[in-house]
Design an enzyme around this catalytic site. Sequence first.
Site, PDB file in Angstrom:
ATOM      1  N   CYS A  25       0.851  -1.191   0.000  1.00 20.51           N
ATOM      2  CA  CYS A  25       0.000   0.000   0.000  1.00 20.51           C
ATOM      3  C   CYS A  25       0.888   1.242   0.000  1.00 20.51           C
ATOM      4  CB  CYS A  25      -0.904   0.000   1.229  1.00 20.51           C
ATOM      5  SG  CYS A  25      -2.041   1.410   1.272  1.00 20.51           S
ATOM      6  N   ASP A  81       0.439   3.780   1.661  1.00 19.11           N
ATOM      7  CA  ASP A  81       0.387   4.372   3.010  1.00 19.11           C
ATOM      8  C   ASP A  81       1.812   4.609   3.553  1.00 19.11           C
ATOM      9  OD1 ASP A  81      -1.959   4.111   5.497  1.00 19.11           O
ATOM     10  OD2 ASP A  81       0.146   4.364   6.020  1.00 19.11           O
ATOM     11  N   ARG A 134       2.964   4.539   6.392  1.00 22.18           N
ATOM     12  CA  ARG A 134       3.370   3.768   7.581  1.00 22.18           C
ATOM     13  C   ARG A 134       3.870   2.361   7.268  1.00 22.18           C
ATOM     14  NH1 ARG A 134      -2.393   4.367  10.217  1.00 22.18           N
ATOM     15  NH2 ARG A 134      -2.829   3.876   8.044  1.00 22.18           N
TER      16      ARG A 134
HETATM   17 ZN    ZN Z   1      -3.469   1.181   2.995  1.00 18.56          ZN
END
Ligand code: ZN
Length: 214
Positions: A47, A49, A51
């Site tokens: 992903c 993302d 993080r």
């Molecule tokens: Zn995600």
Amino acid sequence: MCNDLKHSFNKIIEGNNNWMEFVKNDTSGRFEQLSKEQHPEILWIGCADSRVPANEITGTKPGEVFVHRNIANVCVHSDMNMLSVLDYAVNVLKVKHIIVAGHYGCGGVAASLSRNQFGIIENWLCHIKDVYRLRAAEIGAIEDLECKTDRLVELNVEEQVFNLCTTSIVQNAWKNNQPLAVHGMVINIASGELINQNCTFTSKESLGKVFAYK
Ligand code: ZN
């Protein structure tokens, strides 16, 4: 640039200065070598993302993981970006493992469970709604929204693994006896754990008749 913009941009420059210092002090010669070639054994599809950085989570160094990331680690057959990465990784770099890595609390997966419009991204999230549709009975039976999202994160990973295995790129590698395993894993951001979803494919045998090419 206003001070706020300057501050966050300078942070990157300072960080790079530290990295350059680290590279300069490394006496192994690996960075000199890396500047000429790469031989990663893993393709990571994760992903976007912020993080879930591939290298940090897997304890790997530059040169060890070839990375493709998008919102909610979706692998669809019409995505030229993903297909190009996959083709290069499998046919040129000859990676041994492909890991589709989702993560609990994924905002993209959570948004796909909503009936709200989000603009252009909803067309991408619809690929995850398709996963929901396939497993609606199971996900619909879960009451807690967070648990619902996390189960869909796991099922989405499984589905994207399957999608990769139904590409001619992956199947031709198997046909040519190239060792290649496609795995699905989910990251727990809070603990750092990378959890194997045990949906690994190493051949076309279990894909079913319609999906396994001759
Ligand atoms: Zn995600």
